[in-house]
Design an enzyme around this catalytic site. Structure first.
Site, short mmCIF file in Angstrom:
data_model
loop_
_atom_site.label_atom_id
_atom_site.label_comp_id
_atom_site.label_asym_id
_atom_site.label_seq_id
_atom_site.Cartn_x
_atom_site.Cartn_y
_atom_site.Cartn_z
N GLU A 1 -3.63 -0.83 32.36
CA GLU A 1 -3.10 0.37 32.94
C GLU A 1 -2.47 1.54 32.23
O GLU A 1 -3.36 2.33 32.69
CB GLU A 1 -1.69 -0.15 34.18
CG GLU A 1 -1.53 -1.57 35.08
CD GLU A 1 -2.80 -1.18 35.52
OE1 GLU A 1 -3.15 -0.39 36.46
OE2 GLU A 1 -3.71 -2.16 36.00
N TRP B 1 -6.17 2.48 32.29
CA TRP B 1 -7.32 3.23 33.18
C TRP B 1 -6.49 4.67 33.33
O TRP B 1 -7.75 5.75 33.90
CB TRP B 1 -6.21 2.30 35.22
CG TRP B 1 -6.77 1.78 35.13
CD1 TRP B 1 -6.58 -0.12 34.98
CD2 TRP B 1 -8.36 1.94 35.90
NE1 TRP B 1 -7.67 -0.73 36.19
CE2 TRP B 1 -8.33 0.60 36.15
CE3 TRP B 1 -9.24 2.97 36.01
CZ2 TRP B 1 -9.71 0.08 36.57
CZ3 TRP B 1 -9.95 2.16 36.89
CH2 TRP B 1 -10.32 1.17 37.45
N TRP C 1 -16.89 14.44 57.13
CA TRP C 1 -15.22 13.79 56.95
C TRP C 1 -14.24 15.12 58.35
O TRP C 1 -15.45 15.88 58.66
CB TRP C 1 -14.47 15.11 55.51
CG TRP C 1 -15.76 14.57 54.77
CD1 TRP C 1 -15.99 15.17 53.61
CD2 TRP C 1 -14.95 13.45 53.98
NE1 TRP C 1 -16.14 14.62 52.57
CE2 TRP C 1 -15.25 13.11 52.72
CE3 TRP C 1 -14.25 12.44 54.59
CZ2 TRP C 1 -15.06 11.65 52.29
CZ3 TRP C 1 -13.54 11.47 53.91
CH2 TRP C 1 -13.92 10.55 52.68
N ASN D 1 1.82 2.86 42.80
CA ASN D 1 1.13 2.90 42.52
C ASN D 1 0.12 1.94 44.12
O ASN D 1 -1.18 2.50 44.11
CB ASN D 1 0.55 1.91 41.30
CG ASN D 1 -1.01 1.97 41.36
OD1 ASN D 1 -1.77 3.42 41.01
ND2 ASN D 1 -1.85 1.20 40.95
N TRP E 1 -11.13 13.27 51.09
CA TRP E 1 -10.33 13.33 49.61
C TRP E 1 -9.45 14.45 48.59
O TRP E 1 -8.89 14.33 48.29
CB TRP E 1 -10.71 11.90 48.88
CG TRP E 1 -12.16 12.46 47.82
CD1 TRP E 1 -13.28 12.89 48.45
CD2 TRP E 1 -12.13 13.74 47.01
NE1 TRP E 1 -14.10 13.15 47.83
CE2 TRP E 1 -13.65 13.60 46.99
CE3 TRP E 1 -11.20 13.64 45.97
CZ2 TRP E 1 -14.26 14.01 45.47
CZ3 TRP E 1 -12.30 14.70 45.13
CH2 TRP E 1 -13.00 15.07 44.59
N TRP F 1 -7.87 9.15 43.48
CA TRP F 1 -8.49 9.47 44.57
C TRP F 1 -9.91 9.22 45.42
O TRP F 1 -10.40 8.48 46.15
CB TRP F 1 -8.61 11.18 45.03
CG TRP F 1 -7.15 11.36 45.69
CD1 TRP F 1 -6.09 11.90 44.88
CD2 TRP F 1 -6.66 11.34 46.89
NE1 TRP F 1 -4.93 11.49 45.95
CE2 TRP F 1 -5.30 11.22 47.24
CE3 TRP F 1 -7.32 10.74 48.48
CZ2 TRP F 1 -4.58 11.15 47.76
CZ3 TRP F 1 -6.04 10.46 49.87
CH2 TRP F 1 -5.42 11.01 49.35
P1 FAD Z 1 2.94 1.50 35.34
O1 FAD Z 1 2.31 0.83 35.84
O2 FAD Z 1 4.37 1.20 34.34
O3 FAD Z 1 1.33 2.09 34.18
C1 FAD Z 1 1.66 2.22 33.12
C2 FAD Z 1 1.34 3.68 33.05
O4 FAD Z 1 -0.38 3.90 32.79
C3 FAD Z 1 1.20 4.88 33.87
O5 FAD Z 1 2.02 5.67 33.80
C4 FAD Z 1 -0.25 5.94 33.87
O6 FAD Z 1 0.02 6.51 32.94
C5 FAD Z 1 -0.64 5.18 33.92
N1 FAD Z 1 -1.55 4.00 35.26
C6 FAD Z 1 -1.48 3.77 35.48
N2 FAD Z 1 -2.20 2.80 36.70
C7 FAD Z 1 -3.36 3.98 36.74
C8 FAD Z 1 -4.14 4.49 37.24
N3 FAD Z 1 -4.77 3.55 38.87
N4 FAD Z 1 -5.15 4.76 36.52
C9 FAD Z 1 -5.10 6.34 35.81
N5 FAD Z 1 -3.07 5.66 35.16
C10 FAD Z 1 -2.89 4.55 35.72
N6 FAD Z 1 -1.44 8.66 37.39
C11 FAD Z 1 -0.70 9.37 37.44
O7 FAD Z 1 -0.18 10.27 36.07
N7 FAD Z 1 -1.26 11.22 37.74
C12 FAD Z 1 -1.38 11.73 39.22
O8 FAD Z 1 -1.75 12.26 39.50
C13 FAD Z 1 -2.49 10.03 39.83
N8 FAD Z 1 -3.12 9.97 41.56
C14 FAD Z 1 -2.83 9.22 41.77
C15 FAD Z 1 -3.27 8.71 42.75
C16 FAD Z 1 -3.93 8.02 43.80
C17 FAD Z 1 -4.96 8.07 45.19
C18 FAD Z 1 -4.01 6.96 43.34
C19 FAD Z 1 -4.50 5.51 43.66
C20 FAD Z 1 -3.36 6.25 41.58
C21 FAD Z 1 -3.26 7.79 41.26
N9 FAD Z 1 -1.96 7.66 39.70
C22 FAD Z 1 -1.99 8.68 39.56
C23 FAD Z 1 -2.36 6.21 38.79
C24 FAD Z 1 -1.23 6.09 39.14
O9 FAD Z 1 -0.85 5.41 40.61
C25 FAD Z 1 0.62 6.28 38.34
O10 FAD Z 1 -0.52 6.35 37.15
C26 FAD Z 1 1.45 5.01 38.20
O11 FAD Z 1 1.93 5.27 39.56
C27 FAD Z 1 2.44 6.06 37.50
O12 FAD Z 1 4.05 4.99 37.40
P2 FAD Z 1 4.10 3.89 35.97
O13 FAD Z 1 4.28 4.69 35.64
O14 FAD Z 1 5.73 3.36 37.04
O15 FAD Z 1 3.09 3.36 36.29
#
Ligand code: FAD
Length: 473
Positions: free
Chosen positions: A272, A275, A303, A338, A356, A379
């Site tokens: 993750e 990502w 849209w 997420n 979006w 998005w």
């Molecule tokens: P954990 O599950 O603990 O993951 C660890 C780290 O991995 C996160 O802190 C983050 O830096 C990274 N990560 C995890 N999942 C993703 C992902 N899908 N994409 C990119 N990085 C990821 N993340 C943001 O940091 N900023 C945003 O503005 C943002 N906007 C989002 C918008 C949408 C529509 C979606 C679907 C996802 C978005 N995310 C965003 C990705 C993700 O939802 C969050 O990073 C995650 O929920 C953060 O929670 P966590 O730190 O507990 O994640």
């Protein structure tokens, strides 16, 4: 001759290559942060930035080099500060957003032309976007091969220790952080943020250890369940650079070796984290994706302009409990799980057919982890227009998603208290509950909780028809 260390999205002392390089020169250090009023910053991000700068300032003060705060454009401010301090060098850690790249390139050229050394470093990615390349030398468009290529580069350089002492320059004028008015006052809406978060490097390190101690082993199974606190919640700390992915990788990897039963959860967590790297890779190679669809055919998507539905979504009043719970979690705490981000985003883009970009803007205003690369990529992934995106025809059903990922309705009950007493069987579809059950739970649909603003089955058909149209054209 002092070295200016210009802090941006790297608000930490440990594993900070620009700061470490400045220390290595043996010269005096002028730590600087510039607030550019022209750079968009959402309300929740402003709140976080205040706390993060306060934490950084006290760490620097303890080490003997107080943080200098200035407000304006870097290109206008830096020459003055260089004159004031007689600095011969400016060091910073790189940012990857298109506007930041353009600013830094122009600045580097201008500084070098003035005879000032300008050096930049990598502090916020495991690997530079230009270093991770496909077999044919191009950038990656698909996550899994990107991940393979990135993880093959491990071990990554070990994180640098925080300096214990810094050689500060003589006192230099600084703005007062409070005078920047980053915190909301009238009204003070940040109570929920204060209860949920503590910005700063110390808290970022604490969250990482807490996650590795308590959640990492079951991360792979639990990460999709919003009713649990099973993820790291490191995203705002990562965005502001209070912790680096190298620090995360090193600590997680060490834990996986020490506690083999946690290894598969940790591998899933690091995937993750990758990502985030992938989003930065994409935004670096396709800067146009900030505003336009990564897949150009989606630029013609029909849209709808529907301010009433957009407002209902923003307020968490769509009548779909899992969507509303997510939007209210966001409003109250500056964060959304997420899985729920995906469901709520899909609802806006597919059930309401709203662009979006409107959703991304709302997230950027309200998320404490608002991050241009992750948010725009997230998005576009949901909208189907991004790199390696979910296919457009896969429309999330907010009822079955709720039933699958919040089976006991814990998450909904927490954030939508007016549904708290509703039986589990109907918690994700209150409009189908028998009238007697609703009344027993104190719910009057349309009054205490909204009726669904769209019929999901019909909205899905409408979305698929719109998609078929752009495919034809
Ligand atoms: P954990 O599950 O603990 O993951 C660890 C780290 O991995 C996160 O802190 C983050 O830096 C990274 N990560 C995890 N999942 C993703 C992902 N899908 N994409 C990119 N990085 C990821 N993340 C943001 O940091 N900023 C945003 O503005 C943002 N906007 C989002 C918008 C949408 C529509 C979606 C679907 C996802 C978005 N995310 C965003 C990705 C993700 O939802 C969050 O990073 C995650 O929920 C953060 O929670 P966590 O730190 O507990 O994640």
């Amino acid at each position: 001759m002092p070295v200016i260390v210009w802090f941006r999205q790297d608000l930490r002392l440990a594993d900070n290559p620009a700061l470490a390089a400045a220390v290595a020169t043996g010269e005096e250090i002028v730590p600087l942060y510039i607030l550019d009023p022209g750079t968009p910053l959402g309300g929740a991000s402003r709140w976080w930035l205040h706390g993060s700068l306060a934490a950084l300032a006290s760490g620097l003060e303890r080490c003997g080099a107080p943080l200098v705060l200035r407000r304006g454009q870097a290109a206008d401010l830096l020459p003055g500060l260089i004159g004031e301090t007689k600095a011969r060098s400016v060091f910073w850690n790189r940012c990857y957003e298109p506007a930041a790249i353009a600013r830094d390139k122009a600045l580097k050229t201008a500084l070098v032309a003035q005879g000032v050394e300008a050096k930049s470093f990598n502090a916020s990615l495991l690997a530079e976007p230009w270093d991770v390349r496909t077999g044919s030398g191009g950038p990656y468009k698909v996550f899994t091969p990107f991940w393979r290529s990135l993880s093959a580069r491990a071990p990554f350089p070990s994180p640098l220790p925080a300096p214990k002492k810094l050689r500060g320059a003589a006192r230099i004028g600084s703005d007062d952080l409070a005078a920047w008015s980053l915190l909301p006052t009238k009204p003070d809406w940040a109570g929920g943020l204060r209860a949920a978060w503590k910005p700063g490097e110390t808290e970022a390190a604490r969250r990482l250890s807490h996650f590795l101690d308590t959640c990492a082993a079951r991360y792979a199974q639990a990460r999709d369940l919003p009713g649990l606190e099973a993820t790291s919640r490191l995203s705002p700390h990562l965005h502001f650079g209070e912790i680096s992915p190298r620090q995360i990788w090193a600590a997680a990897d060490a834990r996986a070796h020490a506690v083999p039963r946690a290894a598969s959860g940790i591998a899933s967590f690091l995937r993750e984290v990758a990502w985030r790297e992938f989003s930065h890779h994409l935004i670096y190679h396709w800067p146009g994706m900030v505003e336009r669809a990564w897949k150009p055919e989606f630029d013609d998507f029909p849209w709808t302009d529907d301010p009433a539905s957009l407002a209902a979504w923003q307020k968490g009043c769509t009548g779909y409990p899992i969507v509303d719970a997510g939007m209210r979690e966001l409003w109250a705490t500056g964060y959304m799980h997420n899985r729920v981000r995906m469901i709520a985003a899909s609802f806006l883009v597919k059930d309401l057919l709203i662009d979006w970009r409107r959703g991304a803007e709302w997230f950027e205003d309200t998320l404490v982890d608002a991050d241009l690369a992750n948010n725009r990529a997230g998005w576009q992934w949901v909208a189907g227009s991004g790199a390696d995106a979910a296919p457009y025809f896969r429309v999330f059903n907010p009822v079955t998603q709720g039933q699958k990922f919040d089976p006991a309705g814990d998450y909904v009950r927490r954030h939508v208290p007016e549904l708290a007493r509703l039986d589990n069987r109907f918690i994700h579809r209150p409009w189908e509950a028998p009238p007697a059950m609703l009344s027993e739970a104190g719910i009057v649909l349309g009054q205490t909780y909204p009726k669904p603003i769209v019929d999901h089955a019909r909205a899905r058909e409408r979305a698929l028809a719109a998609f078929a149209d752009i495919r034809k054209s």
